[in-house]
Design an enzyme around this catalytic site. Sequence first.
Site, PDB file in Angstrom:
ATOM      1  CG  ASP A   7      -4.931 -10.280   1.789  1.00  0.00           C
ATOM      2  OD1 ASP A   7      -4.861 -10.742   2.928  1.00  0.00           O
ATOM      3  OD2 ASP A   7      -4.863  -9.057   1.539  1.00  0.00           O
TER       4      ASP A   7
ATOM      5  CG  ASP B  60      -1.731 -11.320  -3.951  1.00  0.00           C
ATOM      6  OD1 ASP B  60      -1.899 -10.142  -3.627  1.00  0.00           O
ATOM      7  OD2 ASP B  60      -2.580 -12.211  -3.751  1.00  0.00           O
TER       8      ASP B  60
HETATM    9  O1  C5P Z   1      -2.884  -9.045  -0.947  1.00  0.00           O
HETATM   10  P1  C5P Z   1      -3.927  -8.823  -2.012  1.00  0.00           P
HETATM   11  O2  C5P Z   1      -3.458  -7.886  -3.090  1.00  0.00           O
HETATM   12  O3  C5P Z   1      -4.484 -10.086  -2.525  1.00  0.00           O
HETATM   13  O4  C5P Z   1      -5.130  -8.065  -1.222  1.00  0.00           O
HETATM   14  C1  C5P Z   1      -6.333  -7.747  -1.801  1.00  0.00           C
HETATM   15  C2  C5P Z   1      -7.473  -8.599  -1.315  1.00  0.00           C
HETATM   16  O5  C5P Z   1      -8.174  -7.905  -0.287  1.00  0.00           O
HETATM   17  C3  C5P Z   1      -8.503  -8.836  -2.425  1.00  0.00           C
HETATM   18  O6  C5P Z   1      -8.589 -10.206  -2.696  1.00  0.00           O
HETATM   19  C4  C5P Z   1      -9.824  -8.310  -1.881  1.00  0.00           C
HETATM   20  O7  C5P Z   1     -10.892  -9.207  -2.060  1.00  0.00           O
HETATM   21  C5  C5P Z   1      -9.565  -8.109  -0.412  1.00  0.00           C
HETATM   22  N1  C5P Z   1     -10.265  -6.939   0.153  1.00  0.00           N
HETATM   23  C6  C5P Z   1     -11.036  -7.106   1.277  1.00  0.00           C
HETATM   24  N2  C5P Z   1     -11.684  -6.015   1.821  1.00  0.00           N
HETATM   25  C7  C5P Z   1     -11.570  -4.788   1.276  1.00  0.00           C
HETATM   26  C8  C5P Z   1     -10.757  -4.611   0.148  1.00  0.00           C
HETATM   27  C9  C5P Z   1     -10.115  -5.723  -0.396  1.00  0.00           C
HETATM   28  O8  C5P Z   1     -11.146  -8.215   1.794  1.00  0.00           O
HETATM   29  N3  C5P Z   1     -12.195  -3.766   1.825  1.00  0.00           N
HETATM   30 MG    MG Z   2      -4.669 -11.889  -3.409  1.00  0.00          MG
END
Ligand code: C5P
Ligand code: MG
Length: 289
Positions: free
Chosen positions: A40, A38
Site C-alpha cells: 500500500d 511494501d
Molecule cells: O502494505 P502496507 O504495509 O503499506 O499496508 C499498511 C497500510 O494500511 C498503512 O499505510 C495503513 O495506513 C493502512 N491501513 C488502513 N486501514 C487500517 C489499517 C491500516 O488503511 N485499518
Molecule cells: Mg505502505
Amino acid sequence: MIPELSNASVFMKDPQRVQEILESMLKAGSNTLQVISDFDMTLTRFAYNGKRCPTCHNIVEHSSLISSDCTEKLKELLNYYYPIEIDSSRPVEEKIPLMVEWWTKAHKLLVDQRIKKDMLAVVVRESEVMLREGYQLFFNHLHEHSIPLLIFSAGIGDILEEIILQAGVFHSNVKVFSNYMDFDETGLLTAFKGELIHIYNKREGALLNTGHFQELRTRPNVLLLGDSLGDLNMADGVQDMENILKIGFLNDKVEERKQSYLDTYDVVLVKDETMEVPNAIMLYLTGNK
Ligand code: C5P
Ligand code: MG
C-alpha cells in the site's frame, strides 16, 4: 550514474554511497538480487488527480460489503490512528500498541460484517485502487529475469493478491507476506489468519519466515521499496546480506518527515507517483541500461 536519479522528486543524503551500493550490486550480478517491497502506497498510488487512493483496508471499508454504520466506525478509526502512524514526533515504541489496537479493532469490525469471499474480486474491480505508473515494467521485468519479488504488506493479503491478479502481474516469482482472511466452508469471513502484521512489526514478520529467506540465501543483494519507516525492517530476515539499497516513497507530511526519510532510506522519492526511479535502478542492475 542513472539519469533518473537526477529527477526533481529524488533526494539522497549520500549520493556517493548510493553509487557505491549500485556498483557493488551490479558487479555481483542480477542472479544474486532479490526485491522486497511494501504494497500500500509503495506499489500502489497514494493519490491521483489530487484525490487519495485506497489502501487494501480502504477498499473493503468503502465497499458495499459492509454496512454504512461499519464504514463510519472504520473511518473514525482511520481519522484517529492514521495521524499517529505518520507522526514523526512520537517514538515507534509508543506507537506500536496503538497500531495493534487499530488493526485489531478494524479486523474485528470486518469479521462482524460476514463478508463473502467470492465478492472480493468484484470489490477490487469496482475500487479506485491504482498501481503506480510503470508497474507493468517493474513486475514483468523482474519475472523475465527470474528475480524473486517479496511483497510484504500490513494490508489484506486477499485484496492485495486480487489487485495484482486483475492487473495481470501476479507472476510466479511473486511471494506475499500479509494478513490473510480466514473463511468458513460457506465462504464467510470468520477471522484473520496467523500473526497480525501491522506497520511497525515487519521485523518480527520477517523473522517468522526464515524458510523463505533460507531458500533465497544465494541472493544476498536486496532492493527494498517502502513508504513507511516501518518498512525499513522488511529485509531483517535476509541471510548473509551483502548490499541493500533502500528506496522510500515519501507521500504525505513531506516537510515534517523528510529528514527522517533521508536519514534512513538511501533514495527518497518525494510525491513521486511513478515507478520510474525503481524501474531505472532495476534495469541498471539487470544490465539493461
Ligand atoms: O502494505 P502496507 O504495509 O503499506 O499496508 C499498511 C497500510 O494500511 C498503512 O499505510 C495503513 O495506513 C493502512 N491501513 C488502513 N486501514 C487500517 C489499517 C491500516 O488503511 N485499518
Ligand atoms: Mg505502505
